[in-house]
Design a protein around this motif. Structure first.
Motif, PDB file in Angstrom:
ATOM      1  N   GLU A  53      -9.252   7.707   3.786  1.00 52.58           N
ATOM      2  CA  GLU A  53      -7.876   8.140   4.069  1.00 52.58           C
ATOM      3  C   GLU A  53      -7.692   9.622   3.771  1.00 52.58           C
ATOM      4  OE1 GLU A  53      -4.520   6.219   2.048  1.00 52.58           O
ATOM      5  OE2 GLU A  53      -3.379   8.050   2.404  1.00 52.58           O
ATOM      6  N   GLU A  54      -8.191  10.066   2.621  1.00 57.14           N
ATOM      7  CA  GLU A  54      -8.011  11.462   2.231  1.00 57.14           C
ATOM      8  C   GLU A  54      -8.669  12.402   3.253  1.00 57.14           C
ATOM      9  OE1 GLU A  54      -5.968  12.068   0.000  1.00 57.14           O
ATOM     10  OE2 GLU A  54      -5.996  10.399  -1.427  1.00 57.14           O
TER      11      GLU A  54
ATOM     12  N   ALA B 254      -1.310  10.834  -1.434  1.00 55.31           N
ATOM     13  CA  ALA B 254       0.032  10.940  -0.842  1.00 55.31           C
ATOM     14  C   ALA B 254       1.071  10.282  -1.769  1.00 55.31           C
ATOM     15  CB  ALA B 254       0.052  10.278   0.532  1.00 55.31           C
TER      16      ALA B 254
ATOM     17  N   ASP C 275       0.298   4.762   0.872  1.00 51.06           N
ATOM     18  CA  ASP C 275      -0.664   5.692   1.473  1.00 51.06           C
ATOM     19  C   ASP C 275       0.057   6.791   2.253  1.00 51.06           C
ATOM     20  OD1 ASP C 275       0.154   4.481   3.836  1.00 51.06           O
ATOM     21  OD2 ASP C 275      -1.640   3.256   4.049  1.00 51.06           O
ATOM     22  N   SER C 276      -0.680   7.578   3.011  1.00 51.07           N
ATOM     23  CA  SER C 276      -0.080   8.685   3.762  1.00 51.07           C
ATOM     24  C   SER C 276       0.994   8.194   4.730  1.00 51.07           C
ATOM     25  CB  SER C 276      -1.136   9.408   4.597  1.00 51.07           C
ATOM     26  OG  SER C 276      -2.222   9.760   3.802  1.00 51.07           O
ATOM     27  N   ASN C 277       0.801   6.979   5.197  1.00 48.63           N
ATOM     28  CA  ASN C 277       1.724   6.397   6.160  1.00 48.63           C
ATOM     29  C   ASN C 277       3.021   5.924   5.533  1.00 48.63           C
ATOM     30  OD1 ASN C 277       1.542   6.100   8.873  1.00 48.63           O
ATOM     31  ND2 ASN C 277      -0.035   4.518   8.783  1.00 48.63           N
TER      32      ASN C 277
ATOM     33  N   LEU D   8      -9.809   4.827  -0.019  1.00 47.35           N
ATOM     34  CA  LEU D   8      -9.083   6.024  -0.450  1.00 47.35           C
ATOM     35  C   LEU D   8      -9.785   7.274   0.077  1.00 47.35           C
ATOM     36  CD1 LEU D   8      -7.434   6.878  -3.786  1.00 47.35           C
ATOM     37  CD2 LEU D   8      -9.199   8.389  -2.940  1.00 47.35           C
TER      38      LEU D   8
ATOM     39  N   ARG E 155       0.819  -1.211   0.000  1.00 45.35           N
ATOM     40  CA  ARG E 155       0.000   0.000   0.000  1.00 45.35           C
ATOM     41  C   ARG E 155       0.852   1.260   0.000  1.00 45.35           C
ATOM     42  NH1 ARG E 155      -5.229  -0.535   2.214  1.00 45.35           N
ATOM     43  NH2 ARG E 155      -5.084   1.572   3.043  1.00 45.35           N
TER      44      ARG E 155
ATOM     45  N   TYR F  50      -2.762  -0.484  -3.562  1.00 44.29           N
ATOM     46  CA  TYR F  50      -3.464   0.715  -3.090  1.00 44.29           C
ATOM     47  C   TYR F  50      -2.585   1.941  -3.298  1.00 44.29           C
ATOM     48  CZ  TYR F  50      -5.845   3.771   0.311  1.00 44.29           C
ATOM     49  OH  TYR F  50      -6.524   4.795   0.916  1.00 44.29           O
ATOM     50  N   ILE F  51      -3.204   3.029  -3.732  1.00 47.44           N
ATOM     51  CA  ILE F  51      -2.487   4.310  -3.793  1.00 47.44           C
ATOM     52  C   ILE F  51      -3.478   5.416  -3.425  1.00 47.44           C
ATOM     53  CG2 ILE F  51      -2.948   4.784  -6.257  1.00 47.44           C
ATOM     54  CD1 ILE F  51       0.004   5.848  -6.382  1.00 47.44           C
ATOM     55  N   SER F  52      -2.981   6.441  -2.718  1.00 46.84           N
ATOM     56  CA  SER F  52      -3.824   7.608  -2.426  1.00 46.84           C
ATOM     57  C   SER F  52      -3.071   8.844  -2.916  1.00 46.84           C
ATOM     58  CB  SER F  52      -4.104   7.694  -0.924  1.00 46.84           C
ATOM     59  OG  SER F  52      -2.908   7.966  -0.237  1.00 46.84           O
TER      60      SER F  52
ATOM     61  N   PHE G 239     -11.821  -0.266  -2.446  1.00 45.54           N
ATOM     62  CA  PHE G 239     -10.670   0.613  -2.678  1.00 45.54           C
ATOM     63  C   PHE G 239     -11.105   2.075  -2.712  1.00 45.54           C
ATOM     64  CE2 PHE G 239      -8.399   3.085  -5.962  1.00 45.54           C
ATOM     65  CZ  PHE G 239      -7.189   3.238  -5.299  1.00 45.54           C
TER      66      PHE G 239
END
Lengths: 110, 141
Positions: free
Chosen positions: B46-47, A56, A21-23, B43, A19, A52-54, B39
């Motif tokens: 999280e945002e 961040a 992410d922000s973390n 997301l 993942r 997973y990608i956000s 997903f």
């Protein structure tokens, strides 16, 4: 999250696992800037094992490609899952990076 | 029996994202959500959560953020409640997703993605609290 680094024909390949992410994105940022500072100009980021990608994660890629452009370098992204590609489309990132379907195709972009 | 509500109280720390992620995953799997839907919801949460942490507080104290995940008919509902400074994400400026790379900024991209992935977002300020309720239509339940 894990980043696996490989070198092939002078091209650096960073494989992402898990993942982004922000973390975990600070870890990826550290790694990608390390290889850029080491003089890498041709970089492939392999999304095959990324689930997973956000935003961040997008932020790190944008920062890295801006940095590489200054030294005429290039980042190519490959092997993205369909739902991850959709994130790139919505964010308007598909015009910023070549996105191809395999590492082999990515190698041909250089 | 499937629980139709999960309530969490999380600290304003990014490390809480894994707790949030696994709770959502369990909830989503019990509902039989597709991995794509799950997903998009992960997301979005999280945002919104990381936005509160990054911009909501002007001190270094520990703050608690309440997150409730529930479902009603074909809607999955997420409610976030925090005691940060007033912030209405719906009023955040839309990012320019067309401009050339040199001028490209990442600000508000998270909210932009969330708006695309969720079907409804409502912001309220009640006393000293921000309350954001987002909904997504789910199928396959």
């Amino acid at each position: 999250m894990e980043v696996v680094e490989k070198k092939q024909n002078g091209i650096c390949i960073l494989g992402l696992l898990g993942r982004l992410d922000s973390n975990t994105s600070p870890e990826f940022e550290k790694k990608i800037f390390e290889v850029i500072e080491d003089g890498t100009k041709s970089l492939i980021v392999d999304f095959e094992s990324l689930d997973y990608i956000s935003s961040a994660g997008l932020r790190v890629l944008l920062k890295a490609t801006k940095e590489l452009k200054r030294s005429d370098g290039k980042i190519v992204l490959c092997s993205m899952k369909e739902y991850i590609k959709e994130v790139f489309e919505i964010a308007g990132f598909v015009s910023l990076f070549p996105i191809v379907s395999s590492v082999g195709d990515a190698m041909e972009e250089f | 029996m499937i629980a139709n509500r999960v309530s969490l109280e999380l600290m304003n720390s990014l490390s809480e994202l894994s707790t949030l992620g696994s709770s959502l995953e369990q909830f989503g799997e019990a509902l039989g959500l597709s991995s794509k839907t799950l997903f998009e919801i992960s997301l979005s949460i999280e945002e919104l959560f990381s936005n509160i942490i990054s911009y909501g507080y002007t001190d270094d104290a520990v703050h608690w953020i309440k997150v409730a995940i529930s479902h009603e008919d074909d809607m999955l509902i997420i409610r976030l409640e925090d005691d940060g400074i007033p912030f209405d994400p719906l009023k955040a400026e839309e990012p320019d997703c067309e401009c050339p790379i040199e001028q490209r900024k990442i600000g508000n991209l998270g909210i932009h993605l969330t708006k695309k992935f969720m079907d409804d977002m409502v912001y309220e300020r009640q006393g000293n609290r921000n309350i954001l309720t987002v909904k997504k239509k789910i199928t396959g339940t």
